[in-house]
Design a protein around this motif. Structure first.
Motif, PDB file in Angstrom:
ATOM      1  N   ARG A 193     -59.203  -5.272 -13.783  1.00 26.93           N
ATOM      2  CA  ARG A 193     -58.006  -5.261 -14.641  1.00 26.93           C
ATOM      3  C   ARG A 193     -56.828  -4.613 -13.924  1.00 26.93           C
ATOM      4  O   ARG A 193     -55.694  -5.099 -14.018  1.00 26.93           O
ATOM      5  CB  ARG A 193     -58.297  -4.533 -15.941  1.00 26.93           C
ATOM      6  CG  ARG A 193     -59.196  -5.330 -16.853  1.00 26.93           C
ATOM      7  CD  ARG A 193     -59.445  -4.626 -18.159  1.00 26.93           C
ATOM      8  NE  ARG A 193     -60.340  -5.441 -18.982  1.00 26.93           N
ATOM      9  CZ  ARG A 193     -61.281  -4.956 -19.758  1.00 26.93           C
ATOM     10  NH1 ARG A 193     -61.449  -3.649 -19.867  1.00 26.93           N
ATOM     11  NH2 ARG A 193     -62.043  -5.758 -20.461  1.00 26.93           N
ATOM     12  N   ALA A 194     -57.086  -3.542 -13.204  1.00 28.44           N
ATOM     13  CA  ALA A 194     -56.019  -2.848 -12.493  1.00 28.44           C
ATOM     14  C   ALA A 194     -55.465  -3.673 -11.341  1.00 28.44           C
ATOM     15  O   ALA A 194     -54.292  -3.543 -10.976  1.00 28.44           O
ATOM     16  CB  ALA A 194     -56.514  -1.509 -11.974  1.00 28.44           C
ATOM     17  N   LEU A 195     -56.297  -4.543 -10.772  1.00 30.43           N
ATOM     18  CA  LEU A 195     -55.866  -5.358  -9.633  1.00 30.43           C
ATOM     19  C   LEU A 195     -55.385  -6.745 -10.042  1.00 30.43           C
ATOM     20  O   LEU A 195     -55.063  -7.567  -9.191  1.00 30.43           O
ATOM     21  CB  LEU A 195     -57.016  -5.478  -8.618  1.00 30.43           C
ATOM     22  CG  LEU A 195     -57.334  -4.191  -7.861  1.00 30.43           C
ATOM     23  CD1 LEU A 195     -58.640  -4.342  -7.088  1.00 30.43           C
ATOM     24  CD2 LEU A 195     -56.185  -3.815  -6.929  1.00 30.43           C
ATOM     25  N   SER A 196     -55.307  -6.993 -11.338  1.00 35.70           N
ATOM     26  CA  SER A 196     -54.772  -8.275 -11.781  1.00 35.70           C
ATOM     27  C   SER A 196     -53.251  -8.193 -11.737  1.00 35.70           C
ATOM     28  O   SER A 196     -52.661  -7.131 -11.909  1.00 35.70           O
ATOM     29  CB  SER A 196     -55.254  -8.629 -13.186  1.00 35.70           C
ATOM     30  OG  SER A 196     -54.745  -7.721 -14.130  1.00 35.70           O
ATOM     31  N   ALA A 197     -52.611  -9.320 -11.483  1.00 36.70           N
ATOM     32  CA  ALA A 197     -51.150  -9.344 -11.457  1.00 36.70           C
ATOM     33  C   ALA A 197     -50.654  -9.289 -12.893  1.00 36.70           C
ATOM     34  O   ALA A 197     -51.141  -9.998 -13.760  1.00 36.70           O
ATOM     35  CB  ALA A 197     -50.658 -10.609 -10.775  1.00 36.70           C
ATOM     36  N   HIS A 198     -49.698  -8.412 -13.155  1.00 40.95           N
ATOM     37  CA  HIS A 198     -49.165  -8.278 -14.525  1.00 40.95           C
ATOM     38  C   HIS A 198     -47.885  -9.024 -14.679  1.00 40.95           C
ATOM     39  O   HIS A 198     -47.063  -9.139 -13.935  1.00 40.95           O
ATOM     40  CB  HIS A 198     -48.943  -6.807 -14.881  1.00 40.95           C
ATOM     41  CG  HIS A 198     -50.223  -6.039 -14.977  1.00 40.95           C
ATOM     42  ND1 HIS A 198     -51.037  -6.099 -16.068  1.00 40.95           N
ATOM     43  CD2 HIS A 198     -50.843  -5.237 -14.102  1.00 40.95           C
ATOM     44  CE1 HIS A 198     -52.091  -5.320 -15.872  1.00 40.95           C
ATOM     45  NE2 HIS A 198     -51.994  -4.781 -14.671  1.00 40.95           N
TER      46      HIS A 198
ATOM     47  N   ARG B 237     -63.572  -4.580   1.346  1.00 37.06           N
ATOM     48  CA  ARG B 237     -62.579  -5.483   1.930  1.00 37.06           C
ATOM     49  C   ARG B 237     -61.784  -6.203   0.845  1.00 37.06           C
ATOM     50  O   ARG B 237     -60.570  -6.370   0.943  1.00 37.06           O
ATOM     51  CB  ARG B 237     -63.250  -6.502   2.841  1.00 37.06           C
ATOM     52  CG  ARG B 237     -63.775  -5.916   4.114  1.00 37.06           C
ATOM     53  CD  ARG B 237     -64.637  -6.949   4.841  1.00 37.06           C
ATOM     54  NE  ARG B 237     -65.291  -6.355   5.972  1.00 37.06           N
ATOM     55  CZ  ARG B 237     -64.946  -6.577   7.229  1.00 37.06           C
ATOM     56  NH1 ARG B 237     -63.959  -7.397   7.507  1.00 37.06           N
ATOM     57  NH2 ARG B 237     -65.596  -5.988   8.206  1.00 37.06           N
ATOM     58  N   ALA B 238     -62.466  -6.645  -0.207  1.00 33.66           N
ATOM     59  CA  ALA B 238     -61.804  -7.376  -1.286  1.00 33.66           C
ATOM     60  C   ALA B 238     -60.817  -6.485  -2.037  1.00 33.66           C
ATOM     61  O   ALA B 238     -59.694  -6.910  -2.350  1.00 33.66           O
ATOM     62  CB  ALA B 238     -62.848  -7.944  -2.248  1.00 33.66           C
ATOM     63  N   VAL B 239     -61.207  -5.256  -2.333  1.00 31.00           N
ATOM     64  CA  VAL B 239     -60.320  -4.339  -3.048  1.00 31.00           C
ATOM     65  C   VAL B 239     -59.103  -4.011  -2.196  1.00 31.00           C
ATOM     66  O   VAL B 239     -57.964  -4.063  -2.676  1.00 31.00           O
ATOM     67  CB  VAL B 239     -61.074  -3.056  -3.483  1.00 31.00           C
ATOM     68  CG1 VAL B 239     -60.100  -2.000  -4.014  1.00 31.00           C
ATOM     69  CG2 VAL B 239     -62.122  -3.382  -4.534  1.00 31.00           C
ATOM     70  N   ARG B 240     -59.329  -3.692  -0.923  1.00 30.12           N
ATOM     71  CA  ARG B 240     -58.193  -3.378  -0.026  1.00 30.12           C
ATOM     72  C   ARG B 240     -57.242  -4.560   0.085  1.00 30.12           C
ATOM     73  O   ARG B 240     -56.014  -4.398   0.022  1.00 30.12           O
ATOM     74  CB  ARG B 240     -58.698  -3.000   1.372  1.00 30.12           C
ATOM     75  CG  ARG B 240     -59.106  -1.571   1.515  1.00 30.12           C
ATOM     76  CD  ARG B 240     -59.299  -1.179   2.979  1.00 30.12           C
ATOM     77  NE  ARG B 240     -60.091  -2.119   3.762  1.00 30.12           N
ATOM     78  CZ  ARG B 240     -61.406  -2.030   3.938  1.00 30.12           C
ATOM     79  NH1 ARG B 240     -62.096  -1.055   3.370  1.00 30.12           N
ATOM     80  NH2 ARG B 240     -62.042  -2.913   4.680  1.00 30.12           N
ATOM     81  N   ALA B 241     -57.802  -5.760   0.258  1.00 33.55           N
ATOM     82  CA  ALA B 241     -56.968  -6.955   0.428  1.00 33.55           C
ATOM     83  C   ALA B 241     -56.143  -7.227  -0.828  1.00 33.55           C
ATOM     84  O   ALA B 241     -54.947  -7.549  -0.743  1.00 33.55           O
ATOM     85  CB  ALA B 241     -57.841  -8.158   0.765  1.00 33.55           C
ATOM     86  N   ARG B 242     -56.756  -7.111  -1.992  1.00 37.14           N
ATOM     87  CA  ARG B 242     -56.036  -7.384  -3.241  1.00 37.14           C
ATOM     88  C   ARG B 242     -54.965  -6.318  -3.493  1.00 37.14           C
ATOM     89  O   ARG B 242     -53.845  -6.632  -3.894  1.00 37.14           O
ATOM     90  CB  ARG B 242     -57.022  -7.443  -4.410  1.00 37.14           C
ATOM     91  CG  ARG B 242     -56.372  -7.722  -5.732  1.00 37.14           C
ATOM     92  CD  ARG B 242     -55.719  -9.094  -5.755  1.00 37.14           C
ATOM     93  NE  ARG B 242     -55.113  -9.310  -7.057  1.00 37.14           N
ATOM     94  CZ  ARG B 242     -54.129 -10.133  -7.287  1.00 37.14           C
ATOM     95  NH1 ARG B 242     -53.652 -10.886  -6.313  1.00 37.14           N
ATOM     96  NH2 ARG B 242     -53.643 -10.260  -8.494  1.00 37.14           N
TER      97      ARG B 242
ATOM     98  N   THR C 160     -50.072   1.138  -3.400  1.00 41.55           N
ATOM     99  CA  THR C 160     -50.693   2.210  -2.633  1.00 41.55           C
ATOM    100  C   THR C 160     -51.958   2.634  -3.377  1.00 41.55           C
ATOM    101  O   THR C 160     -52.183   2.235  -4.533  1.00 41.55           O
ATOM    102  CB  THR C 160     -49.752   3.425  -2.527  1.00 41.55           C
ATOM    103  OG1 THR C 160     -49.557   3.966  -3.845  1.00 41.55           O
ATOM    104  CG2 THR C 160     -48.411   3.045  -1.902  1.00 41.55           C
ATOM    105  N   LEU C 161     -52.764   3.470  -2.734  1.00 43.22           N
ATOM    106  CA  LEU C 161     -53.933   4.010  -3.431  1.00 43.22           C
ATOM    107  C   LEU C 161     -53.500   4.812  -4.652  1.00 43.22           C
ATOM    108  O   LEU C 161     -54.142   4.754  -5.697  1.00 43.22           O
ATOM    109  CB  LEU C 161     -54.767   4.883  -2.493  1.00 43.22           C
ATOM    110  CG  LEU C 161     -55.831   4.154  -1.689  1.00 43.22           C
ATOM    111  CD1 LEU C 161     -56.455   5.097  -0.669  1.00 43.22           C
ATOM    112  CD2 LEU C 161     -56.896   3.573  -2.579  1.00 43.22           C
TER     113      LEU C 161
END
Length: 77
Positions: free
Chosen positions: A72-77, A25-30, A37-38
């Motif tokens: 790291r991939a889900l952090s805002a850049h 749920r956390a990964v999908r939401a972020r 997209t995936l």
């Protein structure tokens, strides 16, 4: 005095205590919050899309190293 480390089940992040589901749920939401997209996340993380799909479905519990890559991939850049 018992100094045993607590189990993840001792700190459920989801009402049913399923850590894989809570992570999914956390990964999908972020990912959704970032408008990714995936395929986008796959590129950012350098991971196969099928593996990310499995994590988001709650069918996989990634290692700490993989969680670091995802973070790291889900952090805002």
């Amino acid at each position: 005095m018992d100094h045993a480390r607590p189990l993840i089940e001792d700190f459920p992040a989801h009402p049913d205590g399923d850590p894989a589901d809570a992570l999914a749920r956390a990964v999908r939401a972020r990912r959704a919050a970032l408008g990714l997209t995936l395929a986008d996340l796959s590129t950012r993380a350098g991971l196969p899309e099928t593996h990310l799909r499995s994590i988001e479905a709650g069918h996989a519990m990634p290692t700490l190293a993989l969680l670091t890559v995802l973070s790291r991939a889900l952090s805002a850049h």
